[in-house]
Write a protein that holds these residues in place. Structure first.
Motif, PDB file in Angstrom:
ATOM      1  N   LEU A 132       0.835  -1.190   0.000  1.00  0.00           N
ATOM      2  CA  LEU A 132       0.000   0.000   0.000  1.00  0.00           C
ATOM      3  C   LEU A 132       0.871   1.242   0.000  1.00  0.00           C
ATOM      4  CD1 LEU A 132      -2.523  -1.073   2.793  1.00  0.00           C
ATOM      5  CD2 LEU A 132      -3.065  -0.890   0.355  1.00  0.00           C
ATOM      6  N   GLN A 133       0.591   2.145  -0.918  1.00  0.00           N
ATOM      7  CA  GLN A 133       1.177   3.481  -0.849  1.00  0.00           C
ATOM      8  C   GLN A 133       0.324   4.285   0.121  1.00  0.00           C
ATOM      9  OE1 GLN A 133       3.693   5.163  -3.350  1.00  0.00           O
ATOM     10  NE2 GLN A 133       3.795   6.324  -1.460  1.00  0.00           N
ATOM     11  N   VAL A 134       0.942   4.848   1.152  1.00  0.00           N
ATOM     12  CA  VAL A 134       0.215   5.667   2.120  1.00  0.00           C
ATOM     13  C   VAL A 134       0.287   7.124   1.666  1.00  0.00           C
ATOM     14  CG1 VAL A 134      -0.021   6.361   4.531  1.00  0.00           C
ATOM     15  CG2 VAL A 134       0.826   4.063   3.960  1.00  0.00           C
ATOM     16  N   LEU A 135      -0.880   7.785   1.620  1.00  0.00           N
ATOM     17  CA  LEU A 135      -0.945   9.186   1.220  1.00  0.00           C
ATOM     18  C   LEU A 135      -1.654   9.977   2.318  1.00  0.00           C
ATOM     19  CD1 LEU A 135      -1.895   7.266  -1.473  1.00  0.00           C
ATOM     20  CD2 LEU A 135      -1.379   9.431  -2.597  1.00  0.00           C
ATOM     21  N   LEU A 136      -1.206  11.214   2.517  1.00  0.00           N
ATOM     22  CA  LEU A 136      -1.786  12.053   3.554  1.00  0.00           C
ATOM     23  C   LEU A 136      -1.987  13.480   3.051  1.00  0.00           C
ATOM     24  CD1 LEU A 136       0.312  11.080   6.733  1.00  0.00           C
ATOM     25  CD2 LEU A 136      -1.963  10.256   6.113  1.00  0.00           C
ATOM     26  N   SER A 152      -3.454  14.642  -1.919  1.00  0.00           N
ATOM     27  CA  SER A 152      -2.625  14.033  -0.885  1.00  0.00           C
ATOM     28  C   SER A 152      -1.169  13.927  -1.330  1.00  0.00           C
ATOM     29  CB  SER A 152      -3.147  12.634  -0.568  1.00  0.00           C
ATOM     30  OG  SER A 152      -4.539  12.622  -0.407  1.00  0.00           O
ATOM     31  N   ASP A 153      -0.292  13.965  -0.360  1.00  0.00           N
ATOM     32  CA  ASP A 153       1.127  13.710  -0.606  1.00  0.00           C
ATOM     33  C   ASP A 153       1.393  12.215  -0.520  1.00  0.00           C
ATOM     34  OD1 ASP A 153       1.823  16.434  -0.792  1.00  0.00           O
ATOM     35  OD2 ASP A 153       1.993  16.594   1.386  1.00  0.00           O
ATOM     36  N   LYS A 154       2.171  11.702  -1.476  1.00  0.00           N
ATOM     37  CA  LYS A 154       2.609  10.313  -1.384  1.00  0.00           C
ATOM     38  C   LYS A 154       3.683  10.233  -0.307  1.00  0.00           C
ATOM     39  CE  LYS A 154       1.708   9.262  -6.250  1.00  0.00           C
ATOM     40  NZ  LYS A 154       2.301   8.894  -7.566  1.00  0.00           N
ATOM     41  N   LEU A 155       3.465   9.340   0.658  1.00  0.00           N
ATOM     42  CA  LEU A 155       4.343   9.321   1.820  1.00  0.00           C
ATOM     43  C   LEU A 155       5.335   8.163   1.789  1.00  0.00           C
ATOM     44  CD1 LEU A 155       4.176  11.387   4.133  1.00  0.00           C
ATOM     45  CD2 LEU A 155       3.187   9.595   5.542  1.00  0.00           C
ATOM     46  N   ILE A 156       4.823   6.950   1.786  1.00  0.00           N
ATOM     47  CA  ILE A 156       5.689   5.792   1.906  1.00  0.00           C
ATOM     48  C   ILE A 156       4.927   4.545   1.458  1.00  0.00           C
ATOM     49  CG2 ILE A 156       5.038   5.161   4.280  1.00  0.00           C
ATOM     50  CD1 ILE A 156       8.096   4.833   4.814  1.00  0.00           C
ATOM     51  N   LYS A 157       5.649   3.528   1.023  1.00  0.00           N
ATOM     52  CA  LYS A 157       5.033   2.263   0.613  1.00  0.00           C
ATOM     53  C   LYS A 157       5.304   1.219   1.683  1.00  0.00           C
ATOM     54  CE  LYS A 157       6.558   0.100  -3.155  1.00  0.00           C
ATOM     55  NZ  LYS A 157       6.705  -0.291  -4.569  1.00  0.00           N
ATOM     56  N   VAL A 158       4.239   0.539   2.128  1.00  0.00           N
ATOM     57  CA  VAL A 158       4.378  -0.475   3.169  1.00  0.00           C
ATOM     58  C   VAL A 158       3.694  -1.757   2.721  1.00  0.00           C
ATOM     59  CG1 VAL A 158       4.380   1.318   4.955  1.00  0.00           C
ATOM     60  CG2 VAL A 158       2.247   0.161   4.400  1.00  0.00           C
ATOM     61  N   PRO A 159       4.117  -2.909   3.197  1.00  0.00           N
ATOM     62  CA  PRO A 159       3.384  -4.145   2.910  1.00  0.00           C
ATOM     63  C   PRO A 159       1.928  -4.021   3.367  1.00  0.00           C
ATOM     64  CG  PRO A 159       5.523  -4.639   3.875  1.00  0.00           C
ATOM     65  CD  PRO A 159       5.335  -3.153   3.995  1.00  0.00           C
ATOM     66  N   SER A 160       1.012  -4.589   2.615  1.00  0.00           N
ATOM     67  CA  SER A 160      -0.414  -4.427   2.908  1.00  0.00           C
ATOM     68  C   SER A 160      -0.780  -4.852   4.323  1.00  0.00           C
ATOM     69  CB  SER A 160      -1.255  -5.226   1.904  1.00  0.00           C
ATOM     70  OG  SER A 160      -1.258  -4.606   0.655  1.00  0.00           O
ATOM     71  N   LYS A 161      -0.176  -5.912   4.800  1.00  0.00           N
ATOM     72  CA  LYS A 161      -0.519  -6.406   6.129  1.00  0.00           C
ATOM     73  C   LYS A 161      -0.109  -5.429   7.237  1.00  0.00           C
ATOM     74  CE  LYS A 161      -2.889 -10.002   5.137  1.00  0.00           C
ATOM     75  NZ  LYS A 161      -2.587 -11.387   5.372  1.00  0.00           N
TER      76      LYS A 161
END
Length: 700
Positions: free
Chosen positions: A479-483, A496-505
């Motif tokens: 998941l790309q996290v956006l805020l 939103s700003d693209k923040l960081i990519k994390v594993p979905s879980k």
């Protein structure tokens, strides 16, 4: 298959459905190219699904309004042709899945019995016209925008100027400056306004132009601060004509209106719109609102006696799900529909409820929910108990716990990771661990399964975009996290700003960190957006950075939400109105159809429609010949100029005048009977000349 003919009263609709049936047959016989067939069925609401051999059918619901009879009809169709599940989209449509292609004409005919259409629900056309679901009942609205949204839908449905554009075109109408229909992210967005002109208060709209989401979101420009309602339809038509002529057609990623306006500049684009005025059938188009001003009536006035089991839950529901209308003593009831999915058994009971007790109207919302309108105050306890029976009385309508998500990898070809699966888990976390947020309507969470933003993730306070992530030789869902996105009002918004990519879980843990930090460190009464701006992007990146580490993944990280097997990244061919590759013979065949349409329109006295069909035939025929030579056909304007250079200027094709002058008679003449007649005959003559030329080339 032909049994529906006698059941359809509108000959235009009957012709449309029979044409879909005929093209399905030709496609299966191998007489219509697959790519061209895709274009045709998309314009009829029939969309390829991730699963082979079945289709998603999108039902076009203008501004989300349905009656009891229509909802019953949709439920019947879903049971007969699909699996009984209804999906509400972020454009107030209804989608049903797993439909056999052969049965789509019959399905469409059944829907039309209650004035429901599939036409232009998908494809390179004007998509569903959306609007604030509280239109007509909002105490703060200057006027009811419903009749204007409806007139826009009617005028451009099957309109020849917007049948085969380079890409889809989206419009919205907002009731108030709150801009709940999100004008800033639409091709055209309208916000209701009034203005004093002399002693008269005049109705109009603030007009926003060329916004959009996707991988490159763009904030719309202000086209007009105030446009009188009589100029609404002519203005839209002018914009569509320019987009049709100058919009990109080969490079799908650059084919939306936002790219054309960016290239031309706002002033340059508006000049082209102004140049189209002479060609319009209507310089002014007054919209009759009388059909929308009738008195609200109810089938039943007797209040059923009910027992509220938990008064505290009832009061919470009223505080989060009930909206006071501008009509004295009436309320709207919001239903939180989990992921926009509900089933036909509940749909029928809901349909019966609104017919008997709520003036026979509900609206599907832009947040994938349902809003029942015109509920009398004394009936609220009864509605609460009835909705409880259906599982429709959950508190938190339009709150942070009411997550918007696209279908993602469930059915969409373009889905990269599961958006519905993570949405289910995030809602569980919010309910179990953050009950104080159930009433919070100031923060939104939105999820898309890919960059195309059908879940509107890049305009959310907290957004998630489906992706994948590598760990050695393995691939895990991510998941790309956006805020930091949101609606600011009056046509203003932020992405939103693209923040960081994390594993979905690790998506749930990222949400916990964000909410815990907000609760701990925000100032008194500080909004989430103000808090985000004060802390800054880097602060939140550092907060979540450890979640992006892929060196410590466990077995479960390689299984997506809602699945029990290891993740496999599988992306199909998207059908979000993609531009298709045309064969020369198919193009010429289509030119014949356009000329037939032009002739029919002329015979029916529809001069403007006839002229535009003839124009389309001119361009399509020229495109066929250019395609045969490998010459670029990116835009209509490019086709016209390239045909002149390639064939006319070189004397390969002889015309009485240069090709641009011949074509552009369209915006230099009023749409009169005489001009329509001459222009149509010129288009027919041009086609015959090109068809003869092409046959000689092929034979030699």
């Amino acid at each position: 298959m032909q049994s529906f003919r006698s059941e359809i009263e509108n000959p235009l609709v009957e012709k449309d459905i029979l044409e879909l049936e005929r093209k399905i047959r030709l496609f299966k016989e191998g007489q219509v190219d697959e790519e061209r067939f895709r274009s045709l069925r998309l314009a009829r609401g029939v969309y390829g699904q991730r699963q082979l051999g079945v289709q998603m059918v999108r039902i076009k619901i203008p501004y989300g309004k349905v009656t009891s009879e229509q909802l019953h009809r949709i439920a019947d169709v879903s049971d007969e042709y699909s699996r009984g599940r209804l999906h509400i989209t972020t454009r107030q449509d209804i989608q049903i899945h797993y439909v056999s292609l052969d049965r789509t004409p019959e399905l469409w005919a059944q829907l039309e019995k209650d004035d429901i259409t599939l036409r232009e629900a998908c494809g390179n056309a004007v998509r569903n016209v959306t609007a604030s679901e509280t239109a007509g009942i909002d105490p703060n609205e200057p006027f009811d925008i419903t009749p204007y949204a409806h007139a826009t839908f009617q005028f451009f449905l099957r309109n020849p100027i917007c049948q085969e554009m380079g890409r889809k075109f989206k419009m919205s109408f907002s009731s108030t400056d709150d801009d709940t229909a999100l004008s800033f992210m639409h091709d055209l967005g309208f916000i209701a306004k009034t203005k004093k002109i002399g002693d008269t208060e005049v109705k109009g709209f603030k007009v926003l132009l060329a916004g959009g989401l996707g991988s490159q979101p763009r904030h719309a420009d202000v086209m007009y601060e105030f446009l009188e309602t009589d100029l609404l339809i002519p203005t839209i038509e002018g914009v569509l004509r320019v987009f049709d002529r100058f919009g990109e057609r080969s490079k799908r990623a650059k084919a939306r209106l936002k790219f054309l306006v960016k290239d031309l500049g706002l002033d340059g684009f508006l000049t082209l719109v102004e140049n189209e005025k002479r060609a319009l059938a209507y310089q002014s188009y007054p919209i009759d609102t009388s059909d929308f001003e009738s008195e609200i009536t109810f089938e039943s006035t007797e209040v059923p006696t009910v027992q509220i089991d938990n008064q505290q839950d009832f009061e919470l529901w009223k505080s989060t799900n009930v909206i006071k209308q501008k009509q004295e003593g009436l309320f709207a009831v919001g239903i939180k529909v989990h992921l926009g999915d509900f089933y036909t058994d509940k749909a029928r009971k809901l349909a019966d409820l609104i017919k008997q007790y709520a003036a026979n109207e509900l609206r599907f919302t832009l947040r994938q929910n349902i809003l029942i309108r015109h509920v009398r105050e004394e009936f609220l306890p009864f509605f609460y108990t009835e909705l409880q029976k259906l599982g429709f009385a959950e508190a938190g309508y339009d709150s942070i716990a009411d997550i918007t998500a696209c279908p993602g990898t469930d059915t969409c070809n373009l889905g990269i990771s599961s958006s519905t699966g993570i949405a289910v888990e995030l809602e569980r976390v919010l309910k179990a661990e953050y009950p104080q947020y159930i009433s919070n309507k100031d923060v939104t969470i939105k999820i898309s399964g890919c960059m195309n933003a059908c879940g509107q993730h890049n305009m959310a306070h907290i957004g998630f975009q489906g992706m994948s992530i590598k760990s050695g030789n393995l691939v895990a869902p991510a998941l790309q996290v956006l805020l930091g996105g949101g609606v600011l009002g009056n046509g203003e918004g932020r992405f939103s700003d693209k923040l960081i990519k994390v594993p979905s879980k690790r998506g749930p843990e990222s949400l916990r960190l964000l909410l815990n930090d907000f609760d701990t460190n925000k100032n008194v009464e500080e909004s989430f957006l103000n808090y985000y701006d004060r802390q800054g992007k880097t602060y939140f990146y550092d907060l979540l950075k450890h979640l992006s580490d892929t060196t410590n993944l466990v077995e479960d990280d390689f299984i997506d939400w809602g699945h029990d097997k290891n993740y496999v990244k599988a992306i199909g061919v998207g059908e979000c109105a993609g531009v298709v590759i045309d064969l020369v013979a198919t193009l010429l065949f289509e030119s014949e159809e356009k000329l037939d349409n032009a002739t029919e329109a002329f015979e029916n006295g529809q001069w403007s429609d006839s002229i535009y069909y003839a124009y389309s035939a001119f361009v399509n025929t020229a495109k066929a010949l250019l395609t045969s030579e490998g010459v670029k056909t990116n835009t209509h304007d490019g086709i016209i100029n390239n045909f002149q250079e390639t064939f006319v200027a070189t004397n390969r094709i002889e015309l009485s005048e240069n090709f641009p002058a011949l074509i552009y008679q369209i915006n230099k003449n009023k749409p009169s009977k005489e001009f329509a007649y001459n222009y149509l005959n010129q288009a027919k003559g041009f086609y015959q000349k090109i068809d003869t030329f092409r046959k000689l080339v092929v034979e030699n």
